[in-house]
Design an enzyme around this catalytic site. Structure first.
Site, mmCIF file in Angstrom:
data_model
loop_
_atom_site.group_PDB
_atom_site.id
_atom_site.type_symbol
_atom_site.label_atom_id
_atom_site.label_comp_id
_atom_site.label_asym_id
_atom_site.label_seq_id
_atom_site.Cartn_x
_atom_site.Cartn_y
_atom_site.Cartn_z
ATOM 1 N N TRP A 7 28.565 46.201 36.825
ATOM 2 C CA TRP A 7 27.754 45.039 36.458
ATOM 3 C C TRP A 7 26.290 45.265 36.813
ATOM 4 O O TRP A 7 25.395 44.882 36.057
ATOM 5 C CB TRP A 7 28.282 43.762 37.116
ATOM 6 C CG TRP A 7 29.670 43.410 36.665
ATOM 7 C CD1 TRP A 7 30.779 43.337 37.453
ATOM 8 C CD2 TRP A 7 30.109 43.101 35.330
ATOM 9 N NE1 TRP A 7 31.874 42.991 36.681
ATOM 10 C CE2 TRP A 7 31.491 42.844 35.390
ATOM 11 C CE3 TRP A 7 29.446 43.020 34.092
ATOM 12 C CZ2 TRP A 7 32.246 42.509 34.261
ATOM 13 C CZ3 TRP A 7 30.194 42.682 32.961
ATOM 14 C CH2 TRP A 7 31.566 42.438 33.054
ATOM 15 N N ASP A 50 23.310 38.530 41.317
ATOM 16 C CA ASP A 50 24.494 38.238 40.503
ATOM 17 C C ASP A 50 25.632 37.967 41.489
ATOM 18 O O ASP A 50 26.176 38.886 42.089
ATOM 19 C CB ASP A 50 24.812 39.435 39.603
ATOM 20 C CG ASP A 50 26.108 39.235 38.802
ATOM 21 O OD1 ASP A 50 26.747 38.164 38.942
ATOM 22 O OD2 ASP A 50 26.463 40.148 38.039
ATOM 23 N N LYS A 56 35.054 33.071 37.704
ATOM 24 C CA LYS A 56 35.677 33.758 38.833
ATOM 25 C C LYS A 56 36.026 32.747 39.925
ATOM 26 O O LYS A 56 37.166 32.580 40.282
ATOM 27 C CB LYS A 56 34.737 34.823 39.407
ATOM 28 C CG LYS A 56 34.599 36.189 38.710
ATOM 29 C CD LYS A 56 34.721 36.244 37.259
ATOM 30 C CE LYS A 56 34.665 37.596 36.612
ATOM 31 N NZ LYS A 56 33.373 38.168 36.336
HETATM 32 C C1 LIG Z 1 32.579 38.978 35.418
HETATM 33 C C2 LIG Z 1 31.264 39.425 35.904
HETATM 34 C C3 LIG Z 1 30.145 39.490 35.048
HETATM 35 C C4 LIG Z 1 30.236 39.199 33.563
HETATM 36 O O1 LIG Z 1 30.377 37.866 33.336
HETATM 37 P P1 LIG Z 1 30.395 37.288 31.834
HETATM 38 O O2 LIG Z 1 30.461 35.816 32.105
HETATM 39 O O3 LIG Z 1 31.608 37.828 31.173
HETATM 40 O O4 LIG Z 1 29.151 37.689 31.172
HETATM 41 C C5 LIG Z 1 28.943 39.872 35.595
HETATM 42 N N1 LIG Z 1 28.813 40.163 36.897
HETATM 43 C C6 LIG Z 1 29.864 40.115 37.745
HETATM 44 C C7 LIG Z 1 29.664 40.459 39.179
HETATM 45 C C8 LIG Z 1 31.117 39.746 37.275
HETATM 46 O O5 LIG Z 1 32.160 39.698 38.112
#
Ligand SMILES: *Cc1c(COP(=O)(O)O)cnc(C)c1O
Length: 359
Positions: free
Chosen positions: A102, A172, A196
């Protein structure tokens, strides 16, 4: 009604009480004769939900008046582009700590708008550990330092905020938001896809500090991608149902005792699982111990064949979604806030049994 032990990395398990609440009022929200997804996003009903969710988020995180809370669409993946688009240009630089797939995607987007200084990259070591402070380097006058607090795929997590080289953190936090306390003062912006640890897919929570917004780049930004558009007002139709669900999850977090409760609870679950992995060498953790995630626990067995057998027998015990991400293989148990201790105990019980038979 039977619910399985769901270890999905995302979209992930949600509190049963929240699902039932939504089920109960799906066709008739608060006696109004319609559901919440059939009314205007400018209605008093939705306005109240949006305000409640904002207030709860600020209460839970301890964010003061200098923070804005936004409920955006496009997933965390859109934030890779949006953060860079709002704050970078060809004359500006941001630090990025590359700790997984990511992070790498965030870097790719940032390079479209400005200069990226890679503070550290774990790529050559297949992202099996996080950097020590002595391994980090920073650009002189970076606008921000981007981190991925928890690496969902690889199963690593910063145990606390890393050095930021004097630039506010842009984080993030998709897979560990509200799972433990953070030092808000170190951040300029935090984003997290809800699916999540926070609710259903469809909404991304963004928390941004007003003083950080002052560093926005001077060049034009398309209206919907400009954070100030969303700070000023509810610009367009938000993901109503997702925000409604997030609001109930936030209420549930508060009822349970807030972040301090979940920090302790999540540590207990992770400790139980890791101690089972570390018991002998039948199971082996895939990342350095000091970088281990309390959200995504990744481990392997002796052979891929045995892993396949583990997954199929686990499913027979209602232990589901344990397959590791395709880029890592092996097993991944995602144990976010809403994962019950009972589920982790069922998993470790099964792991013992599986070892006894196959070890
Ligand atoms: C799942 C995830 C993403 C991607 O998320 P989307 O909503 O599918 O764009 C980005 N960063 C992390 C750390 C993730 O776990």
């Amino acid at each position: 009604m039977k619910r399985v032990h769901n270890f999905s990395a995302g979209p992930a398990t949600l509190p049963l009480s929240v699902l039932e609440k939504a089920q109960n009022e799906l066709t008739n929200y608060q006696g109004r004769g319609t559901s919440i997804i059939e009314v205007s996003h400018r209605s008093p009903e939705y306005t109240q939900i949006n305000e409640e969710a904002t207030t709860r988020l600020k209460e839970i995180t301890g964010a003061g008046d200098d923070w804005e809370v936004l409920f955006l669409q496009g997933g965390a993946s859109s934030q890779f582009m949006m953060t860079a688009h709002n704050f970078l240009n060809t004359k500006r630089t941001a630090n990025y700590i590359d700790t997984g797939a990511w992070s790498a995607k965030a870097i790719k987007e940032a390079k479209l708008f400005g200069n990226v200084h890679t503070s550290f990259s774990g790529k050559e070591e297949n992202y099996t550990r996080l950097p020590e402070s002595s391994e980090l380097s920073f650009a002189d006058d970076a606008i921000y330092t981007h981190i991925t607090s928890n690496n969902t795929i690889f199963g690593t997590q910063f145990q606390s905020e890393p050095e930021n080289g004097g630039a506010p953190l842009v984080c993030d936090a998709s897979s560990d938001f509200l799972s433990r306390p953070i030092d808000l003062d170190r951040y300029g912006l935090i984003y997290a896809g809800a699916q999540k640890n926070l609710g259903p897919a469809g909404v991304t929570v963004v928390m941004v500090r007003k003083s950080f917004m002052e560093k926005q780049r001077p060049e034009a930004i398309p209206t919907i991608l400009n954070y100030n558009t969303h700070i000023a007002k509810l610009f367009n139709t938000p993901p109503v149902f997702s925000v409604y669900m997030v609001n109930y999850v936030l209420e549930w977090i508060q009822e349970k005792g807030g972040i301090s409760h979940f920090a302790e609870f999540n540590e207990k679950k992770a400790d139980l699982l890791y101690s089972e992995i570390d018991r002998d060498d039948f199971y082996s953790g895939t990342v350095a111990k000091e970088s281990r995630s309390r959200m995504n626990v990744t481990f392997r067995l002796e052979s891929e064949e045995l892993e396949k057998q583990f997954l199929s027998e686990a499913a027979e015990h209602d232990l589901v979604a344990l397959k590791g991400h395709r880029s890592v293989g092996g097993i991944r148990a995602s144990i976010y806030n809403a994962c019950e201790m009972e589920s982790v105990k069922a998993l470790t019980g099964f792991m013992k049994e599986f070892r006894n038979v196959n070890g």
